[in-house]
Design a protein around this motif. Structure first.
Motif, short mmCIF file in Angstrom:
data_model
loop_
_atom_site.label_atom_id
_atom_site.label_comp_id
_atom_site.label_asym_id
_atom_site.label_seq_id
_atom_site.Cartn_x
_atom_site.Cartn_y
_atom_site.Cartn_z
N GLY A 79 0.84 -1.19 0.00
CA GLY A 79 0.00 0.00 0.00
C GLY A 79 0.87 1.24 0.00
N GLY A 80 0.29 2.36 -0.37
CA GLY A 80 1.05 3.61 -0.41
C GLY A 80 1.38 4.13 0.97
N ASP A 81 2.36 4.99 1.05
CA ASP A 81 2.81 5.61 2.30
C ASP A 81 2.31 7.04 2.39
OD1 ASP A 81 4.36 3.37 3.04
OD2 ASP A 81 6.04 4.07 1.83
N ILE A 82 2.18 7.54 3.60
CA ILE A 82 2.00 8.96 3.86
C ILE A 82 3.29 9.43 4.52
CG2 ILE A 82 0.78 10.71 5.20
CD1 ILE A 82 -1.75 9.07 4.91
N VAL A 83 3.92 10.42 3.93
CA VAL A 83 5.19 10.93 4.44
C VAL A 83 5.03 12.43 4.69
CG1 VAL A 83 7.65 11.25 3.97
CG2 VAL A 83 6.48 9.20 3.12
N LEU A 84 5.28 12.86 5.91
CA LEU A 84 5.27 14.27 6.27
C LEU A 84 6.69 14.65 6.65
CD1 LEU A 84 2.11 14.32 8.58
CD2 LEU A 84 2.23 14.92 6.16
N VAL A 85 7.23 15.67 6.00
CA VAL A 85 8.61 16.06 6.25
C VAL A 85 8.66 17.56 6.47
CG1 VAL A 85 10.95 16.12 5.28
CG2 VAL A 85 9.43 14.20 4.74
N GLY A 86 9.23 17.97 7.59
CA GLY A 86 9.45 19.39 7.84
C GLY A 86 10.58 19.90 6.96
N GLY A 87 10.59 21.20 6.73
CA GLY A 87 11.60 21.80 5.85
C GLY A 87 12.99 21.80 6.45
N THR A 88 13.97 21.80 5.59
CA THR A 88 15.38 21.84 5.98
C THR A 88 15.88 23.27 5.92
OG1 THR A 88 15.74 19.64 5.07
CG2 THR A 88 17.69 21.01 5.35
N SER A 89 16.72 23.65 6.87
CA SER A 89 17.37 24.96 6.82
C SER A 89 18.87 24.76 6.76
CB SER A 89 17.02 25.78 8.06
OG SER A 89 17.75 27.00 8.05
N THR A 90 19.52 25.48 5.85
CA THR A 90 20.98 25.44 5.77
C THR A 90 21.59 26.71 6.39
OG1 THR A 90 20.90 26.39 3.55
CG2 THR A 90 20.98 23.98 3.73
N ALA A 91 20.74 27.58 6.96
CA ALA A 91 21.23 28.82 7.58
C ALA A 91 21.79 28.53 8.97
CB ALA A 91 20.10 29.84 7.67
N ASN A 92 22.88 29.20 9.31
CA ASN A 92 23.47 29.05 10.65
C ASN A 92 22.48 29.50 11.71
OD1 ASN A 92 25.94 28.11 9.70
ND2 ASN A 92 26.82 30.16 9.54
N SER A 93 22.41 28.74 12.79
CA SER A 93 21.56 29.05 13.96
C SER A 93 20.07 29.03 13.65
CB SER A 93 21.94 30.40 14.56
OG SER A 93 23.29 30.41 14.93
N LYS A 94 19.64 28.39 12.60
CA LYS A 94 18.21 28.28 12.28
C LYS A 94 17.82 26.81 12.34
CE LYS A 94 17.73 32.63 11.57
NZ LYS A 94 17.02 33.46 12.51
N ARG A 95 16.58 26.56 12.72
CA ARG A 95 16.10 25.19 12.89
C ARG A 95 15.38 24.71 11.63
NH1 ARG A 95 10.82 24.86 13.44
NH2 ARG A 95 9.60 26.68 14.02
N GLY A 96 15.26 23.42 11.50
CA GLY A 96 14.44 22.85 10.45
C GLY A 96 12.96 23.00 10.81
N GLY A 97 12.11 22.85 9.83
CA GLY A 97 10.67 23.00 10.06
C GLY A 97 10.10 21.84 10.85
N ILE A 148 6.61 19.54 12.40
CA ILE A 148 5.33 18.99 11.99
C ILE A 148 4.40 19.14 13.19
CG2 ILE A 148 4.07 16.91 11.31
CD1 ILE A 148 6.65 15.99 9.91
N ILE A 149 3.32 19.86 13.00
CA ILE A 149 2.40 20.17 14.09
C ILE A 149 1.03 19.62 13.73
CG2 ILE A 149 1.30 22.01 15.42
CD1 ILE A 149 3.79 23.73 14.62
N ILE A 150 0.48 18.78 14.59
CA ILE A 150 -0.87 18.25 14.41
C ILE A 150 -1.68 18.65 15.63
CG2 ILE A 150 -2.27 16.18 14.12
CD1 ILE A 150 0.17 14.86 12.81
N SER A 151 -2.76 19.37 15.42
CA SER A 151 -3.57 19.86 16.54
C SER A 151 -5.02 19.46 16.35
CB SER A 151 -3.50 21.39 16.62
OG SER A 151 -2.19 21.81 16.84
N GLY A 152 -5.67 19.06 17.41
CA GLY A 152 -7.09 18.81 17.39
C GLY A 152 -7.86 20.11 17.56
N GLY A 153 -9.12 20.09 17.16
CA GLY A 153 -9.97 21.28 17.28
C GLY A 153 -10.46 21.48 18.70
#
Length: 135
Positions: free
Chosen positions: A97-115, A117-122
């Motif tokens: 079966g197919g996969d679901i892949v969630l990937v946060g963004g990558t940062s190559t800037a010094n002192s910056k974090r990668g993105g 993944i936030i999942i919130s209920g209502g």
């Protein structure tokens, strides 16, 4: 056996040299009294010896600033339930079966974090904590 290919359809906004490029909007019809129209975006089934086509939704690369966001939203309701969003993958009858892949963004800037993944209920208004309320 013929080996023909069907024609493509390309819809594109205008190209600008100094200002912003042209936009493209596709909307279903509205109604003052009844339901709005249905909007379908799909790749159709393949023939007996092919695979179905991909659907790609992406924003362009930004060279001076932030690249565009992709928003998938359902509408709010005034006298009923808000619309849902279903994210589902296909099943395989002879393969996986197919996969679901969630990937946060990558940062190559010094002192910056990668993105992240936030999942919130209502938030619900029910007085019962089991129904999404604050209890």
């Amino acid at each position: 056996m013929m080996n023909d290919a069907a024609g493509d359809v390309v819809i594109a906004g205008g190209l600008a040299t100094a200002g912003p490029g042209g936009s493209v909007s596709v909307s279903s019809g509205g109604s003052a009294d009844r339901s709005s129209g249905f909007l379908l975006m799909e790749s159709t089934d393949s023939g007996i010896s092919g695979v179905s086509g991909d659907i790609l939704v992406r924003t362009g690369k930004a060279t001076a600033g932030t690249s565009g966001d992709i928003n998938v939203r359902s509408g709010a309701s005034t006298n009923g339930k808000g619309g849902g969003i279903l994210l589902a993958v296909g099943s395989g009858d002879t393969g996986d079966g197919g996969d679901i892949v969630l990937v946060g963004g990558t940062s190559t800037a010094n002192s910056k974090r990668g993105g992240g993944i936030i999942i919130s209920g209502g938030i619900g208004a029910s007085p019962n904590t089991v129904n999404g309320g604050d209890g």
